[in-house]
Motif scaffolding. Structure first.
Motif, PDB file in Angstrom:
ATOM      1  N   LEU A  16       0.838  -1.204   0.000  1.00 43.11           N
ATOM      2  CA  LEU A  16       0.000   0.000   0.000  1.00 43.11           C
ATOM      3  C   LEU A  16       0.873   1.254   0.000  1.00 43.11           C
ATOM      4  O   LEU A  16       0.564   2.247  -0.688  1.00 43.11           O
ATOM      5  CB  LEU A  16      -0.926  -0.003   1.213  1.00 43.11           C
ATOM      6  N   GLN A  17       1.961   1.233   0.778  1.00 43.33           N
ATOM      7  CA  GLN A  17       2.871   2.380   0.794  1.00 43.33           C
ATOM      8  C   GLN A  17       3.469   2.625  -0.587  1.00 43.33           C
ATOM      9  O   GLN A  17       3.638   3.771  -1.011  1.00 43.33           O
ATOM     10  CB  GLN A  17       3.985   2.140   1.816  1.00 43.33           C
ATOM     11  N   LEU A  18       3.784   1.547  -1.295  1.00 39.63           N
ATOM     12  CA  LEU A  18       4.346   1.692  -2.638  1.00 39.63           C
ATOM     13  C   LEU A  18       3.323   2.310  -3.593  1.00 39.63           C
ATOM     14  O   LEU A  18       3.685   3.098  -4.475  1.00 39.63           O
ATOM     15  CB  LEU A  18       4.814   0.326  -3.153  1.00 39.63           C
ATOM     16  N   ARG A  19       2.073   1.980  -3.422  1.00 39.75           N
ATOM     17  CA  ARG A  19       1.036   2.597  -4.258  1.00 39.75           C
ATOM     18  C   ARG A  19       0.925   4.090  -3.971  1.00 39.75           C
ATOM     19  O   ARG A  19       0.711   4.887  -4.882  1.00 39.75           O
ATOM     20  CB  ARG A  19      -0.306   1.896  -4.024  1.00 39.75           C
ATOM     21  N   VAL A  20       1.071   4.459  -2.703  1.00 42.47           N
ATOM     22  CA  VAL A  20       1.055   5.878  -2.345  1.00 42.47           C
ATOM     23  C   VAL A  20       2.254   6.589  -2.986  1.00 42.47           C
ATOM     24  O   VAL A  20       2.130   7.705  -3.503  1.00 42.47           O
ATOM     25  CB  VAL A  20       1.066   6.059  -0.814  1.00 42.47           C
ATOM     26  N   ARG A  21       3.409   5.940  -2.963  1.00 44.03           N
ATOM     27  CA  ARG A  21       4.595   6.514  -3.603  1.00 44.03           C
ATOM     28  C   ARG A  21       4.357   6.715  -5.101  1.00 44.03           C
ATOM     29  O   ARG A  21       4.702   7.764  -5.669  1.00 44.03           O
ATOM     30  CB  ARG A  21       5.802   5.598  -3.400  1.00 44.03           C
ATOM     31  N   ASP A  22       3.791   5.699  -5.731  1.00 43.95           N
ATOM     32  CA  ASP A  22       3.534   5.790  -7.169  1.00 43.95           C
ATOM     33  C   ASP A  22       2.578   6.932  -7.488  1.00 43.95           C
ATOM     34  O   ASP A  22       2.655   7.531  -8.567  1.00 43.95           O
ATOM     35  CB  ASP A  22       2.963   4.472  -7.683  1.00 43.95           C
TER      36      ASP A  22
ATOM     37  N   GLU B 182      17.325   7.560   6.694  1.00 47.33           N
ATOM     38  CA  GLU B 182      16.928   6.916   5.434  1.00 47.33           C
ATOM     39  C   GLU B 182      15.891   5.812   5.648  1.00 47.33           C
ATOM     40  O   GLU B 182      14.856   5.796   4.975  1.00 47.33           O
ATOM     41  CB  GLU B 182      18.160   6.398   4.695  1.00 47.33           C
ATOM     42  N   PRO B 183      16.119   4.873   6.581  1.00 50.71           N
ATOM     43  CA  PRO B 183      15.081   3.856   6.803  1.00 50.71           C
ATOM     44  C   PRO B 183      13.803   4.432   7.420  1.00 50.71           C
ATOM     45  O   PRO B 183      12.712   3.903   7.200  1.00 50.71           O
ATOM     46  CB  PRO B 183      15.742   2.847   7.740  1.00 50.71           C
ATOM     47  N   LEU B 184      13.940   5.534   8.186  1.00 46.96           N
ATOM     48  CA  LEU B 184      12.752   6.173   8.759  1.00 46.96           C
ATOM     49  C   LEU B 184      11.902   6.781   7.654  1.00 46.96           C
ATOM     50  O   LEU B 184      10.674   6.619   7.630  1.00 46.96           O
ATOM     51  CB  LEU B 184      13.173   7.247   9.764  1.00 46.96           C
ATOM     52  N   LEU B 185      12.550   7.478   6.728  1.00 45.24           N
ATOM     53  CA  LEU B 185      11.824   8.077   5.603  1.00 45.24           C
ATOM     54  C   LEU B 185      11.238   7.016   4.690  1.00 45.24           C
ATOM     55  O   LEU B 185      10.190   7.228   4.067  1.00 45.24           O
ATOM     56  CB  LEU B 185      12.766   8.984   4.801  1.00 45.24           C
ATOM     57  N   ASP B 186      11.906   5.868   4.627  1.00 47.79           N
ATOM     58  CA  ASP B 186      11.431   4.787   3.773  1.00 47.79           C
ATOM     59  C   ASP B 186      10.329   3.966   4.433  1.00 47.79           C
ATOM     60  O   ASP B 186       9.745   3.083   3.814  1.00 47.79           O
ATOM     61  CB  ASP B 186      12.614   3.880   3.411  1.00 47.79           C
ATOM     62  N   GLY B 187      10.064   4.249   5.723  1.00 44.86           N
ATOM     63  CA  GLY B 187       9.010   3.530   6.426  1.00 44.86           C
ATOM     64  C   GLY B 187       9.423   2.174   6.951  1.00 44.86           C
ATOM     65  O   GLY B 187       8.573   1.376   7.348  1.00 44.86           O
ATOM     66  N   ARG B 188      10.737   1.892   7.004  1.00 47.74           N
ATOM     67  CA  ARG B 188      11.204   0.575   7.453  1.00 47.74           C
ATOM     68  C   ARG B 188      11.408   0.493   8.956  1.00 47.74           C
ATOM     69  O   ARG B 188      11.497  -0.614   9.514  1.00 47.74           O
ATOM     70  CB  ARG B 188      12.501   0.207   6.725  1.00 47.74           C
ATOM     71  N   ILE B 189      11.539   1.643   9.632  1.00 47.63           N
ATOM     72  CA  ILE B 189      11.681   1.664  11.088  1.00 47.63           C
ATOM     73  C   ILE B 189      10.762   2.734  11.652  1.00 47.63           C
ATOM     74  O   ILE B 189      10.246   3.582  10.911  1.00 47.63           O
ATOM     75  CB  ILE B 189      13.135   1.935  11.535  1.00 47.63           C
ATOM     76  N   VAL B 190      10.574   2.712  12.970  1.00 47.82           N
ATOM     77  CA  VAL B 190       9.836   3.766  13.670  1.00 47.82           C
ATOM     78  C   VAL B 190      10.710   4.280  14.806  1.00 47.82           C
ATOM     79  O   VAL B 190      11.755   3.705  15.126  1.00 47.82           O
ATOM     80  CB  VAL B 190       8.473   3.275  14.208  1.00 47.82           C
ATOM     81  N   SER B 191      10.283   5.373  15.415  1.00 46.28           N
ATOM     82  CA  SER B 191      11.120   6.051  16.405  1.00 46.28           C
ATOM     83  C   SER B 191      10.275   6.560  17.565  1.00 46.28           C
ATOM     84  O   SER B 191       9.047   6.476  17.551  1.00 46.28           O
ATOM     85  CB  SER B 191      11.848   7.224  15.739  1.00 46.28           C
ATOM     86  N   THR B 192      10.978   7.116  18.561  1.00 47.27           N
ATOM     87  CA  THR B 192      10.320   7.647  19.758  1.00 47.27           C
ATOM     88  C   THR B 192      10.848   9.042  20.057  1.00 47.27           C
ATOM     89  O   THR B 192      12.032   9.325  19.832  1.00 47.27           O
ATOM     90  CB  THR B 192      10.585   6.720  20.960  1.00 47.27           C
ATOM     91  N   PHE B 193       9.964   9.903  20.561  1.00 47.93           N
ATOM     92  CA  PHE B 193      10.342  11.236  21.016  1.00 47.93           C
ATOM     93  C   PHE B 193      10.038  11.304  22.504  1.00 47.93           C
ATOM     94  O   PHE B 193       8.881  11.155  22.914  1.00 47.93           O
ATOM     95  CB  PHE B 193       9.553  12.296  20.246  1.00 47.93           C
ATOM     96  N   ALA B 194      11.071  11.477  23.333  1.00 51.14           N
ATOM     97  CA  ALA B 194      10.905  11.452  24.794  1.00 51.14           C
ATOM     98  C   ALA B 194      11.184  12.832  25.360  1.00 51.14           C
ATOM     99  O   ALA B 194      12.334  13.242  25.478  1.00 51.14           O
ATOM    100  CB  ALA B 194      11.840  10.414  25.409  1.00 51.14           C
ATOM    101  N   MET B 195      10.121  13.526  25.735  1.00 51.58           N
ATOM    102  CA  MET B 195      10.262  14.875  26.278  1.00 51.58           C
ATOM    103  C   MET B 195       9.628  14.990  27.663  1.00 51.58           C
ATOM    104  O   MET B 195      10.247  15.451  28.613  1.00 51.58           O
ATOM    105  CB  MET B 195       9.646  15.889  25.329  1.00 51.58           C
ATOM    106  N   THR B 196       8.393  14.562  27.798  1.00 53.20           N
ATOM    107  CA  THR B 196       7.655  14.684  29.057  1.00 53.20           C
ATOM    108  C   THR B 196       8.311  13.858  30.164  1.00 53.20           C
ATOM    109  O   THR B 196       8.872  12.787  29.901  1.00 53.20           O
ATOM    110  CB  THR B 196       6.200  14.229  28.847  1.00 53.20           C
ATOM    111  N   GLU B 197       8.214  14.345  31.399  1.00 55.63           N
ATOM    112  CA  GLU B 197       8.745  13.618  32.543  1.00 55.63           C
ATOM    113  C   GLU B 197       7.647  13.367  33.569  1.00 55.63           C
ATOM    114  O   GLU B 197       6.685  14.147  33.662  1.00 55.63           O
ATOM    115  CB  GLU B 197       9.895  14.406  33.181  1.00 55.63           C
ATOM    116  N   PRO B 198       7.783  12.293  34.357  1.00 57.60           N
ATOM    117  CA  PRO B 198       6.732  11.979  35.340  1.00 57.60           C
ATOM    118  C   PRO B 198       6.575  13.054  36.401  1.00 57.60           C
ATOM    119  O   PRO B 198       5.465  13.302  36.875  1.00 57.60           O
ATOM    120  CB  PRO B 198       7.201  10.647  35.950  1.00 57.60           C
ATOM    121  N   SER B 199       7.649  13.727  36.779  1.00 57.79           N
ATOM    122  CA  SER B 199       7.548  14.745  37.826  1.00 57.79           C
ATOM    123  C   SER B 199       7.161  16.102  37.258  1.00 57.79           C
ATOM    124  O   SER B 199       6.397  16.847  37.875  1.00 57.79           O
ATOM    125  CB  SER B 199       8.875  14.866  38.580  1.00 57.79           C
ATOM    126  N   GLY B 200       7.667  16.438  36.083  1.00 53.75           N
ATOM    127  CA  GLY B 200       7.413  17.763  35.510  1.00 53.75           C
ATOM    128  C   GLY B 200       6.206  17.836  34.619  1.00 53.75           C
ATOM    129  O   GLY B 200       5.679  18.915  34.380  1.00 53.75           O
TER     130      GLY B 200
END
Length: 439
Positions: free
Chosen positions: A53-59, A125-143
Motif C-alpha cells: 500500500l505504501q508503494l502505491r502511495v509513492r507511485d 533513510e530507513p525512517l523516511l522509507d518507512g522501514r523503522i519507527v522512532s520515539t520522542f521522549a520529552m515529558t517527565e513523570p515529575s514535571g
C-alpha cells in the motif's frame, strides 16, 4: 485574494486518496484495531499488506507529503496538507500508509537538520522509507508538561554524554529503532536555554522501560507509551543534535506542525462521526416515529455540522498563516502563525469531544459499545488535550500574544467604549452641524 476552492489537479489527488483510504486502508482499522499495530514492522501484515500500500502511495506521488523534496517528500504547503489530512484522519492506519505518522515525521525533520551523515544513513533513510519507527521522549513523570520541572540530566564525560533521569509516555518505545530525548545539559541557566536533544539508539545500556502504559481501555502492562529510566546511559558526544542548549528551539520546529496536523486529522474524525450521526438519525425509529422528526435530535445534528465547519475553517486559516510565514520569513507573520496554531490546538479536543459525544449518545447503547468506534473517538479528545502541550498552555499563548499588541485605554476606569464619553466626543466633533440642525 480570498479563495475557498481547490485547484482541479489537487482535487483529483484528494479524490484518489479518499477512495484509497475508504477501500484499502479502513478495513485494516477493523482487522487490527490496536493502537500500536500500525507501528510494528515485524509482522506479516506490514510486509505483505502495508508495504505494498505504501508503494502505491509513492507511485501516486503522495508519500511523506509534509516533508520537502530533499527528504523524499512532496513539499506540500500546510493548506494542501490540511485537505489531505482530513481524509487520513478517518483511519488510524492511514498516516502510516502515507508516511506521515507521528512522532516519526517530526523526528525525521530533526535528523535531517541536525544529524550527522552516519546518523542520517543509519536512521533517517530507513525512517523516511518507512522501514523503522522512532520515539520522542520529552515529558517527565515529575514535571509533566512543565519544562521547569525537568530533571533528566546529561553530563559530558570525555567523548560521551551520560544520561540519568526518567521520561514519561514515550510513545512506541518497544518498537522504536531510536529515541530522541530531551535532557538538561546546563542546570545553571533557565531550562529553555539549558536543555538539549540527544539521539539514543535502541538497546543502549542504561536505558530501560520501567513499564509500558496504554490508553484507557487497553490491558494493564501492554501499552507502548513507555515510562523510561536512564541510569548512567552513555552515548557518543556526536549524538547531541544541534548545539548544547538548543533543545527547545529544535522542539518547536517539530511541534508546531505536529499540533496543526493533529487538528487536521481531527476534522476528518469529526466528519466521520457526523456521517454516522446523520445515518443514524435518518434510519432509526423510536416511540412510533422517526428519529429525524425529533426537533432536539435535528438540533444536535445542526450544531455538530456548524461546529465542524467553524473548526475546519479555523484549521485551514491557521495552515494558510503557516504557509505565509514560511514564504515571507517575516517575524510578525511567524508570530501570527503561532497565535493561530495555538488557537487551533486549544479548540481541537473540545470540538472532537462535543461531536463524538453527540454521535455516541444518539446511537444509544450501541454508541458506547465496542461494536462502534465512537467511544474510542470520544476518548481521543482528552488525549489530544494533553498531547504536545496541554490546552491551558495554548490558551495562555493565545492570550499573551493578543495582549502583546493591546493598547491600554486612556481612561482606565471606564475604557474607550464608554458610551457617555463617546457621546461627548461625538457632540464635540460635529458641534457645528448639530448647532445648524437645532436651528
Amino acid at each position: 485574494m480570498w479563495e475557498f476552492s481547490t485547484d482541479a489537479a489537487f482535487q483529483e489527488e484528494l479524490d484518489w486518496t479518499a477512495g484509497f483510504v475508504r477501500e484499502e486502508i479502513e478495513p485494516l482499522d477493523v482487522l487490527f484495531p490496536g493502537s500500536a499495530e500500525p507501528y510494528d514492522r515485524d509482522t506479516d501484515v506490514f510486509r505483505d499488506v502495508v508495504r505494498p500500500l505504501q508503494l502505491r502511495v509513492r507511485d501516486q506521488g503522495l508519500w511523506a507529503a509534509h516533508l520537502p523534496p530533499s527528504l523524499g517528500g512532496m513539499g506540500m504547503g500546510q493548506v494542501h496538507l490540511a485537505l489531505l489530512n482530513e481524509i487520513l484522519g478517518r483511519s488510524a492506519w492511514a498516516p502510516m500508509v502515507f508516511g506521515t505518522q507521528a512522532p516519526d515525521s517530526g523526528n525525521a525533520e530533526i535528523l535531517a537538520h541536525y544529524g550527522t551523515e552516519e546518523q542520517r544513513q543509519k536512521y533517517l533513510e530507513p525512517l523516511l522509507d518507512g522501514r523503522i519507527v522512532s520515539t520522542f521522549a520529552m515529558t517527565e513523570p515529575s514535571g509533566g508538561a512543565d519544562p521547569g520541572g525537568f530533571t533528566c540530566r546529561a553530563v559530558r564525560d570525555g567523548d560521551e554524554w551520560v544520561i540519568d533521569g526518567e521520561k514519561w509516555f514515550a510513545s512506541n518505545y518497544p518498537l522504536a529503532a531510536f529515541v530522541i530525548v530531551m535532557v538538561v545539559t546546563d542546570p545553571d541557566v533557565p531550562v529553555h536555554e539549558g536543555a538539549s536533544m540527544i539521539l539514543v539508539p535502541a538497546g543502549t545500556p542504561g536505558m530501560e522501560m520501567v513499564r509500558g502504559t496504554g490508553l484507557a481501555g487497553e490491558p494493564l502492562g501492554q501499552g507502548v507509551h513507555a515510562y523510561l529510566r536512564f541510569t548512567g546511559c552513555r552515548v557518543p558526544a556526536e549524538n547531541l543534535l544541534g548545539e548544547p542548549g538548543t533543545g527547545f528551539r529544535i522542539a518547536q520546529t517539530r511541534l508546531g506542525g505536529g499540533r496543526l496536523h493533529h487538528a487536521m486529522r481531527s476534522v476528518g474524525q469529526c466528519q466521520r462521526a457526523l456521517e454516522m450521526m446523520t445515518e443514524r438519525i435518518a434510519s432509526r425509529r423510536t416511540r412510533g416515529g422517526a428519529l429525524a422528526d425529533q426537533q432536539s435530535v435535528r438540533h444536535q445534528l445542526a450544531d455538530s455540522w456548524i461546529q465542524i465547519e467553524q473548526f475546519r475553517l479555523q484549521v485551514l486559516h491557521a495552515a494558510w498563516q503557516m504557509d505565509r510565514a514560511a514564504r515571507t520569513g517575516d517575524r510578525d507573520d511567524a508570530r501570527r502563525a503561532r497565535l493561530h496554531v495555538s488557537g487551533v490546538k486549544a479548540a481541537t479536543p473540545r470540538v472532537l469531544v462535543d461531536v463524538a459525544y453527540r454521535a455516541l449518545h444518539l446511537h444509544g447503547a450501541l454508541g458506547v459499545s465496542n461494536e462502534l468506534g465512537l467511544a474510542r473517538m470520544w476518548q481521543s479528545g482528552p488525549t489530544l488535550a494533553v498531547a504536545d502541550g496541554p490546552t491551558e498552555a495554548h490558551q495562555d499563548v493565545v492570550a499573551k500574544l493578543l495582549l502583546r499588541d493591546a493598547v491600554p485605554a486612556e481612561d482606565p476606569l471606564f475604557g474607550s467604549a464608554h458610551l457617555p464619553t463617546r457621546l461627548a466626543a461625538a457632540r464635540a466633533k460635529y458641534a457645528d452641524h448639530l448647532t445648524a440642525v437645532s436651528r
